[in-house]
Scaffold this active site. Structure first.
Site, PDB file in Angstrom:
ATOM      1  N   CYS A 115       0.853  -1.191   0.000  1.00  0.00           N
ATOM      2  CA  CYS A 115       0.000   0.000   0.000  1.00  0.00           C
ATOM      3  C   CYS A 115       0.889   1.243   0.000  1.00  0.00           C
ATOM      4  O   CYS A 115       2.110   1.161   0.155  1.00  0.00           O
ATOM      5  CB  CYS A 115      -0.924   0.008   1.216  1.00  0.00           C
ATOM      6  SG  CYS A 115      -0.057   0.170   2.799  1.00  0.00           S
ATOM      7  N   CYS A 118       3.072   1.809   3.064  1.00  0.00           N
ATOM      8  CA  CYS A 118       4.332   1.061   3.079  1.00  0.00           C
ATOM      9  C   CYS A 118       5.414   1.841   2.338  1.00  0.00           C
ATOM     10  O   CYS A 118       6.565   1.920   2.788  1.00  0.00           O
ATOM     11  CB  CYS A 118       4.143  -0.315   2.449  1.00  0.00           C
ATOM     12  SG  CYS A 118       2.970  -1.391   3.299  1.00  0.00           S
ATOM     13  N   ASP A 520       2.192   7.488 -31.741  1.00  0.00           N
ATOM     14  CA  ASP A 520       3.347   7.173 -32.574  1.00  0.00           C
ATOM     15  C   ASP A 520       2.828   6.740 -33.944  1.00  0.00           C
ATOM     16  O   ASP A 520       1.655   6.358 -34.077  1.00  0.00           O
ATOM     17  CB  ASP A 520       4.171   6.059 -31.922  1.00  0.00           C
ATOM     18  CG  ASP A 520       5.331   5.634 -32.792  1.00  0.00           C
ATOM     19  OD1 ASP A 520       6.056   6.515 -33.272  1.00  0.00           O
ATOM     20  OD2 ASP A 520       5.507   4.414 -32.987  1.00  0.00           O
ATOM     21  N   ASP A 717       4.791   1.696 -29.631  1.00  0.00           N
ATOM     22  CA  ASP A 717       5.118   0.272 -29.653  1.00  0.00           C
ATOM     23  C   ASP A 717       6.603  -0.016 -29.598  1.00  0.00           C
ATOM     24  O   ASP A 717       7.004  -1.132 -29.282  1.00  0.00           O
ATOM     25  CB  ASP A 717       4.537  -0.390 -30.909  1.00  0.00           C
ATOM     26  CG  ASP A 717       5.292  -0.004 -32.164  1.00  0.00           C
ATOM     27  OD1 ASP A 717       5.739   1.161 -32.242  1.00  0.00           O
ATOM     28  OD2 ASP A 717       5.432  -0.857 -33.064  1.00  0.00           O
TER      29      ASP A 717
END
Length: 838
Positions: A115, A118, A520, A717
């Site tokens: 979480c 933490c 892109d 990509d």
């Protein structure tokens, strides 16, 4: 200033001897000893004094008492006992620690992070150590980047400090990191299995108990069912629910009221009340409510953990992209060595099909290099002697010798990896709506429960516990806790059926706020593969003759241009010549082969025009349709030109129009040449575009847009897109994306349809609408239920029935996300059953 001498004694923190003649330490020790016990606490250095003051400031001074009371079972108190001194060995650190001037930097893998509290706790504890200048904990990958001064703090001290607050840490290793993720998921699955088994059986018993409450049940059977339910629920609460209890405790330590706290209070209150009634043999128990509650929440946590593990695995693959070995030339003989042993000036041999290990200058040979990871160009680039080749790029078709000019952290690929990791770490964490609301909701319920208990203890003590427990049960944040995860689980499931993988719920929240989409070109808007677009045969010849002769030679090539020519021939159904002999690949120039007594050449103008008795055809006019051109000749005559281009995907234009209809402006960002990018932009109706941009420039372009107040979603990509994807607010990676791109992406599109980008945005908007509706219902439910419970008008059993009903309403509302958003109904659903063509 004089100091009071004191006899030599061990350091209060680490146990080392403290020299009595050290005036600075003596002064600090005297000041630190001003306490009620009048004990002089000596410290050997400012680091130990700072650690003691930090522990004392956190109210954890009892740590020293437990350490002295039982050193055999407590956490190790010094580095030697903990076995951590090996981390300070320079040979061990050589491949793990980066030198940053006088400072050092390392990536640590943490376990036990689940979480935001933490993350906050680990960062705060490490920042308080002397010499630590920077700490960044990545919640998704559970990795911490720490920079420190080795003269003030050691690596072993950093790791021991983390372990002392209940987490495990060690230097990051990709193989160990994956093992830790798998171990965590196995543990979570085990807890989920126990909760599922217990909940199913307790619910089965509860049917008889609920029926007995309304219709009557014999006392001995009721008692028996109570004890069996108690036996089944106990491991569910204290084994399966332990994750929530630990999370609640840690959130209290850092002063943060997370959702784990109301979950813990509701579970323990319900369980404790039921246990009391079981042992006193009176009233109704509610073990079914607590077991079902924990099972549902653990299911959501397991799904989140699995998605986070995939994200971490993809991120770890960033480091694996770098070649592990290199072929080094020593006295002219090739020797395979680890790539980390390569030094600037070394000569390296790279065979065809191998990745280039470091940045270098070409000394011998000629080849084509696939640099799509760096430039976005879909076609390999010819490299001649004296030109630079980038580490990590692919040597396509020629053996070469190069001289290393940049190695290690200075290579082009290493810089891209560093940019991705830096952009990921700098992304501000977005707190979920549920945690934001719980911050005040939990405190209000605690105060109200305390007031209810106090009032009924004064007014009617016999009703005090029952009314207080009823309040905690009916306000137990089932609907609130499920408002977000229920919608996210349904949304991600619906997205997966359309080939969309969404890594976490925060992505949906950020997608809704996006107001600028950046695309892109290569592989995103276009197919990502060169295709034969134009055939210009010489006078008197046909297109079939031109393409057949060219494909006859290119069938022996692995070059993308050659593969595209052969593919075009097959698509047209024309036969492939088989009587071809002596195929020769000239790297960077083209292919040649014998057909009968003549030589067929396909490639660049200078290569294919060899042996011609007549001038070759001039380059075609490609103003309206830019392309890559290959000349084909046979013997002494020209056969013609073959033009290749990367065409847009069939659904690209309609998808971009849908994005515009949703109020999302689209921008084209590509590394390709300007004429190609401009043509694609015109065809797609995109007004904003940038061309010929390198990876670092792409990231800078995204940053400039963000500085204008825009919230950016980037779709790409290639590895060249990774820094920009990581810098963007939301990153989407399309099919066949590289591991680096996947590592930076928040959404992965598993098929080629660009329409899934529009679907992702539409689904995110509907999901956030559903979540807000769930929150509204949750608060309306609590606004009605709380007054009834406080005034004693709701019995615990009614509260136990109302609680799951509220959850069912939330889940039912979330199930509406399975339907396709109205704006996308015109897009065909690939998962739908196709009609029989017969």
């Amino acid at each position: 200033m004089t100091t009071t001498p004191f006899p030599a004694k061990p350091c209060y923190h680490c146990g080392l001897d403290v020299p009595p003649d050290n005036p600075i330490v003596a002064q600090q020790s005297a000041e630190s000893s001003r306490s009620t016990d009048q004990e002089i606490k000596a410290f050997c250095c400012t680091g130990c004094l700072g650690a003691y003051q930090m522990i004392q400031g956190m109210g954890l001074e009892a740590y020293y008492q437990f350490r002295e009371a039982d050193s055999s079972t407590s956490q190790p108190d010094n580095l030697d006992d903990a076995g951590l001194l090996a981390f300070d060995d320079p040979d061990y650190q050589k491949d793990l620690v980066r030198q940053m001037g006088e400072e050092r930097e390392i990536n640590l893998i943490l376990s036990g992070i689940h979480c935001a509290a933490c993350v906050w706790l680990n960062e705060q504890v490490l920042r308080k150590l002397p010499g630590v200048s920077e700490v960044q904990v990545n919640f998704s990958t559970q990795r911490a980047k720490v920079r420190w001064n080795p003269t003030l703090t050691t690596l072993s001290t950093l790791i021991l400090t983390i372990r002392k607050i209940g987490y495990q840490a060690e230097p990051y290793d990709p193989s160990k990191g994956e093992a830790l993720h798998q171990k965590r998921d196995r543990d979570l699955l085990s807890r989920l299995g126990v909760a599922g088994f217990g909940a199913a059986n307790v619910m089965f018993l509860s049917i008889a108990l609920y029926a007995g409450y309304f219709q009557g049940i014999e006392a001995e059977y009721k008692v028996f069912f109570h004890w069996v339910s108690f036996a089944l629920a106990t491991p569910v609460v204290f084994y399966s629910g332990w994750l929530f209890f630990i999370g609640a405790w840690r959130s209290l330590q850092v002063g943060h009221l997370s959702m784990d706290l109301p979950i813990t209070l509701g579970a323990l209150a319900t369980y404790g009340y039921s246990v009391t009634l079981t042992f006193t043999n009176q009233g109704e128990v509610y073990f079914d409510s607590v077991t079902l509650f924990l099972f549902i929440l653990l299911t959501g946590r397991y799904l989140e953990s699995a998605a986070r593990r995939k994200a971490a695995s993809a991120t770890e693959s960033l480091l694996n992209l770098e070649p592990k070995t290199a072929t080094l030339l020593r006295d002219g003989e090739p020797v395979t060595v680890p790539v980390r042993e390569v030094r600037v000036g070394d000569h390296l041999l790279v065979k065809p099909g191998e990745r280039i290990p470091v940045d270098g200058t070409l000394l011998l040979g000629k080849t084509s290099v696939d640099e799509s990871m760096l430039t976005g160009e879909s076609l390999p680039v010819t490299k001649n002697i004296g030109e630079m080749v980038a580490g990590g790029s692919l040597n396509v078709d020629g053996g070469i010798t190069l001289q290393a000019i940049r190695v290690g952290e200075e290579t082009t690929l290493a810089k891209i990896i560093q940019r991705v990791e830096s952009a990921q770490a700098q992304r501000p964490p977005i707190q979920g709506l549920a945690d934001t609301i719980a911050a005040w909701f939990v405190g209000a319920i605690l105060l109200l429960a305390s007031a209810t208990l106090a009032y009924w203890m004064w007014y009617d003590p016999s009703q005090a516990l029952e009314n207080t427990v009823a309040l905690l049960i009916i306000t137990c944040p089932c609907a609130l806790g499920l408002a977000t995860p229920a919608a996210i689980v349904v949304a991600t499931g619906a997205a997966a059926k359309r080939g969309i993988l969404i890594k976490n719920g925060e992505t949906l929240e950020r997608l809704e706020r996006v107001n600028q989409v950046v695309l892109d070109k290569t592989g995103t808007i276009t197919q990502g593969l060169p295709q034969v677009d134009r055939l210009i045969p010489a006078p008197g010849l046909t297109e079939q003759t031109l393409l057949t002769q060219a494909a006859a030679v290119e069938q022996f090539s692995e070059h993308p241009v050659g593969l595209a020519i052969v593919r075009a021939l097959k698509e047209r159904g024309w036969p492939l010549l088989s009587d071809i002999k002596n195929p020769i690949n000239t790297p960077g120039m083209g292919m040649s082969a014998q057909h009968g007594e003549k030589t067929i050449r396909v490639g660049r103008l200078a290569f294919a025009s060899t042996g011609l008795t007549t001038p070759p055809l001039s380059y075609p006019d490609d103003e309206g349709n830019p392309a890559t051109w290959a000349l084909c000749s046979e013997g002494d005559r020209v056969l013609g030109w073959i033009g290749l281009s990367d065409r847009p995907k069939p659904d690209a234009k309609v998808s971009i129009n849908i994005l515009k209809a949703m109020g999302l402006p689209v921008r084209l960002l590509s590394g390709d040449q300007h004429s190609v990018v401009a043509l694609v932009a015109r065809e797609m109706g995109i007004e904003q575009m940038e061309s010929e941009v390198l990876p670092a420039e792409k990231e800078q372009s995204i940053q400039r847009l963000q500085e204008q107040g825009l919230i950016i979603a980037m779709v790409g990509d290639g590895i060249n897109d990774a820094p920009a994807l990581a810098r963007s607010d939301v990153a989407l990676a399309v099919e066949n994306a590289t591991d680096v791109t996947v590592a930076a992406a928040d959404v992965i599109l598993l098929n080629r349809e660009l329409s899934n980008v529009a679907l992702t945005f539409a689904l995110a908007r509907r999901t956030m609408t559903i979540i807000r509706q769930n929150f509204l219902f949750s608060f309306a439910y609590n606004a009605l239920a709380i007054p009834l419970a406080v005034t004693g008008h709701v019995a615990p059993i009614v509260a136990a029935i109302a609680m799951p009903l509220s959850s069912l309403v939330v889940i039912g509302n979330a199930m509406r996300l399975r339907k396709t958003p109205p704006i996308l109904l015109s897009i065909p659903d690939k998962t739908a059953t196709k009609p029989d063509p017969k």
